[in-house]
Design a protein around this motif. Sequence first.
Motif, PDB file in Angstrom:
ATOM      1  N   MET A 103       4.844  -1.297 -13.749  1.00 34.97           N
ATOM      2  CA  MET A 103       5.893  -2.155 -13.201  1.00 34.97           C
ATOM      3  C   MET A 103       5.769  -2.265 -11.683  1.00 34.97           C
ATOM      4  N   ILE A 104       5.452  -1.141 -11.035  1.00 35.69           N
ATOM      5  CA  ILE A 104       5.315  -1.144  -9.580  1.00 35.69           C
ATOM      6  C   ILE A 104       4.193  -2.076  -9.131  1.00 35.69           C
ATOM      7  N   ALA A 105       3.145  -2.171  -9.926  1.00 41.09           N
ATOM      8  CA  ALA A 105       1.953  -2.922  -9.531  1.00 41.09           C
ATOM      9  C   ALA A 105       2.236  -4.391  -9.248  1.00 41.09           C
ATOM     10  N   THR A 106       3.274  -4.950  -9.856  1.00 36.09           N
ATOM     11  CA  THR A 106       3.561  -6.376  -9.646  1.00 36.09           C
ATOM     12  C   THR A 106       4.969  -6.595  -9.094  1.00 36.09           C
ATOM     13  N   SER A 107       5.522  -5.588  -8.449  1.00 31.39           N
ATOM     14  CA  SER A 107       6.861  -5.719  -7.861  1.00 31.39           C
ATOM     15  C   SER A 107       6.751  -5.812  -6.340  1.00 31.39           C
ATOM     16  N   ASP A 108       7.853  -6.119  -5.700  1.00 30.59           N
ATOM     17  CA  ASP A 108       7.867  -6.313  -4.252  1.00 30.59           C
ATOM     18  C   ASP A 108       8.384  -5.102  -3.493  1.00 30.59           C
ATOM     19  N   ILE A 109       9.438  -4.477  -4.033  1.00 33.01           N
ATOM     20  CA  ILE A 109      10.092  -3.364  -3.342  1.00 33.01           C
ATOM     21  C   ILE A 109      10.294  -2.228  -4.336  1.00 33.01           C
ATOM     22  N   LEU A 110      10.040  -1.016  -3.880  1.00 36.72           N
ATOM     23  CA  LEU A 110      10.394   0.192  -4.609  1.00 36.72           C
ATOM     24  C   LEU A 110      11.368   0.962  -3.731  1.00 36.72           C
ATOM     25  N   ILE A 111      12.523   1.318  -4.266  1.00 41.43           N
ATOM     26  CA  ILE A 111      13.495   2.082  -3.498  1.00 41.43           C
ATOM     27  C   ILE A 111      13.887   3.324  -4.284  1.00 41.43           C
ATOM     28  N   GLU A 112      13.918   4.471  -3.588  1.00 40.82           N
ATOM     29  CA  GLU A 112      14.253   5.727  -4.264  1.00 40.82           C
ATOM     30  C   GLU A 112      14.963   6.645  -3.276  1.00 40.82           C
ATOM     31  N   ASN A 113      15.728   7.596  -3.834  1.00 38.44           N
ATOM     32  CA  ASN A 113      16.399   8.590  -2.992  1.00 38.44           C
ATOM     33  C   ASN A 113      16.209   9.998  -3.546  1.00 38.44           C
ATOM     34  N   PHE A 114      14.962  10.287  -3.932  1.00 39.37           N
ATOM     35  CA  PHE A 114      14.621  11.637  -4.354  1.00 39.37           C
ATOM     36  C   PHE A 114      14.664  12.584  -3.151  1.00 39.37           C
ATOM     37  N   ARG A 115      14.740  13.864  -3.440  1.00 40.32           N
ATOM     38  CA  ARG A 115      14.574  14.871  -2.399  1.00 40.32           C
ATOM     39  C   ARG A 115      13.140  14.828  -1.858  1.00 40.32           C
ATOM     40  N   MET A 119       8.485  12.639  -4.905  1.00 38.27           N
ATOM     41  CA  MET A 119       7.562  11.544  -5.225  1.00 38.27           C
ATOM     42  C   MET A 119       6.136  12.063  -5.335  1.00 38.27           C
ATOM     43  N   GLU A 120       5.752  12.967  -4.445  1.00 38.85           N
ATOM     44  CA  GLU A 120       4.412  13.537  -4.497  1.00 38.85           C
ATOM     45  C   GLU A 120       4.216  14.361  -5.771  1.00 38.85           C
ATOM     46  N   ARG A 121       5.243  15.117  -6.154  1.00 39.05           N
ATOM     47  CA  ARG A 121       5.133  15.919  -7.366  1.00 39.05           C
ATOM     48  C   ARG A 121       5.033  15.043  -8.617  1.00 39.05           C
ATOM     49  N   LEU A 122       5.611  13.861  -8.553  1.00 34.46           N
ATOM     50  CA  LEU A 122       5.515  12.930  -9.676  1.00 34.46           C
ATOM     51  C   LEU A 122       4.185  12.184  -9.706  1.00 34.46           C
ATOM     52  N   GLY A 123       3.371  12.349  -8.661  1.00 37.76           N
ATOM     53  CA  GLY A 123       2.130  11.603  -8.576  1.00 37.76           C
ATOM     54  C   GLY A 123       2.327  10.203  -8.041  1.00 37.76           C
ATOM     55  N   LEU A 124       3.388  10.015  -7.251  1.00 37.14           N
ATOM     56  CA  LEU A 124       3.690   8.705  -6.686  1.00 37.14           C
ATOM     57  C   LEU A 124       3.669   8.778  -5.156  1.00 37.14           C
ATOM     58  N   ASP A 125       2.677   9.452  -4.612  1.00 35.48           N
ATOM     59  CA  ASP A 125       2.536   9.560  -3.164  1.00 35.48           C
ATOM     60  C   ASP A 125       2.187   8.202  -2.583  1.00 35.48           C
ATOM     61  N   ASP A 126       2.248   8.092  -1.257  1.00 39.15           N
ATOM     62  CA  ASP A 126       2.045   6.801  -0.599  1.00 39.15           C
ATOM     63  C   ASP A 126       0.674   6.208  -0.891  1.00 39.15           C
ATOM     64  N   ALA A 127      -0.354   7.043  -0.912  1.00 41.92           N
ATOM     65  CA  ALA A 127      -1.698   6.528  -1.178  1.00 41.92           C
ATOM     66  C   ALA A 127      -1.793   5.933  -2.572  1.00 41.92           C
ATOM     67  N   THR A 128      -1.200   6.609  -3.538  1.00 45.51           N
ATOM     68  CA  THR A 128      -1.209   6.098  -4.915  1.00 45.51           C
ATOM     69  C   THR A 128      -0.471   4.776  -5.011  1.00 45.51           C
ATOM     70  N   LEU A 129       0.695   4.705  -4.372  1.00 43.63           N
ATOM     71  CA  LEU A 129       1.472   3.473  -4.412  1.00 43.63           C
ATOM     72  C   LEU A 129       0.723   2.324  -3.754  1.00 43.63           C
ATOM     73  N   THR A 130       0.028   2.604  -2.666  1.00 50.25           N
ATOM     74  CA  THR A 130      -0.750   1.551  -2.002  1.00 50.25           C
ATOM     75  C   THR A 130      -1.898   1.080  -2.879  1.00 50.25           C
TER      76      THR A 130
END
Length: 433
Positions: A103-115, A119-130
């Motif tokens: 879903m992230i691959a074709t979306s415009d904005i991702l917003i989250e308020n995790f501690r 995000m890194e523990r989930l495997g969603l670090d900035d490099a992965t998202l980019t």
Amino acid sequence: MVNRPSYSGAPVGGALEGVRVIDLTMMLAGPYASMMLADQGADVIKVEPPGGDNTRRIGPHLPGALVQEQGGYGSYFASINRNKRSIVLDLKSTAGLAALKRMIATSDILIENFRYGVMERLGLDDATLTDLNPRLVHASVRGFGDAAGGVSPYRDWPAYDPVSQAMGGIMGITGPVPGGAPTKIGPGIGDIAPAMFAAFGAVAALYRAQRTGQGDRVDISMVDSVLALCERMIYQYSATGVSPGPEGNGHPLLCPFGIFEAADGYLTLGIPNDKFWAIFTDLIGRPELATDPDFATNPSRIANATRTMAAVSDWTRARTRAQISEVLGGHVPFAPVMTAEDIFSDPHFQARTMLSDVAVPGTGDRLQIANTPVRMEHATAGVRTQAPLIDEHAEEILGEFGFTADDIAALGPRTKAVQPGADQKYEKEGTMS
């Protein structure tokens, strides 16, 4: 940004129509930010953990509102999750995380308020998202921010509204008695201010992404956001070396300026200059105060603040708010201090459609919630649809992202994995006011 129709198939006419937002937030700070985007027409997909957002079960509840076994549907949730769609994904499962990435691959904005660090523990670090989406705008709301804006020594501290109010400075300058004990501001400004900055930052980054093809990281600290609201105390301390404290209901630089008692409640009066003072004193039948050296100028009124405030109070206490409004309304900066009951009956809020009503599933009744104050002449904005039931739009959303029936089945049951009311899987920043 891809030019997409609204999810209902009918154009919503909002300024952000065609913007797709993946919303991983819960509680107040994050959902308020995504609400602001949804109010302007963005398609906000609220991704909830099994059991749903905790605020679903926070009251007050209208009689007949959905019980916990159905995810819950409290007024808190209904207010700040309007105009959104809901899908449940278990991000600790391989299939759930893979679906989110798709879903992230074709979306415009991702917003989250995790501690910090989640995000890194989930495997969603900035490099992965980019790698998934180079144009993605990734906005986060954390108590003390993330690495993009500078790593805070308090990065691992949990933060809620009172924490950000306290450390951001606003609590230290708020209190009923000058120089007295600090006071928490009633609304959750420690959550809502960061939400506003997050929404603004996300839209600013999205505008840049449209021009450059490059996404960005929007790093919002709740504490920083409150500090930004307190800009006056920063320059005051820098210029004088004196830390401002609680100011009561007055103003350190203007007089009279504050809250005054009427015969039937309270009102606020602000006299920003000597011109308004002359108008005010004439209206209340005390024109001599405009020429008396002890009261004629703002510096003299500050020097004689006790006498100045007493002169105003003597006049207001003898009159009702309606009587005072007849005299002062439209002439000097004045307003009655309104209760919720007053607001519901005041013609201003009716004319501006600031009270919007939404259906509450299971009740046959409607709930009034505060509308957006952001209005435009051409683009439409505001409350369009009620907040979603838990997982209400799952199949619809997954279908839009190209999931087949087999793909959806592979995700397994999503709403029963955790009993409603159980602890959430992921720690979020921001809480109820």
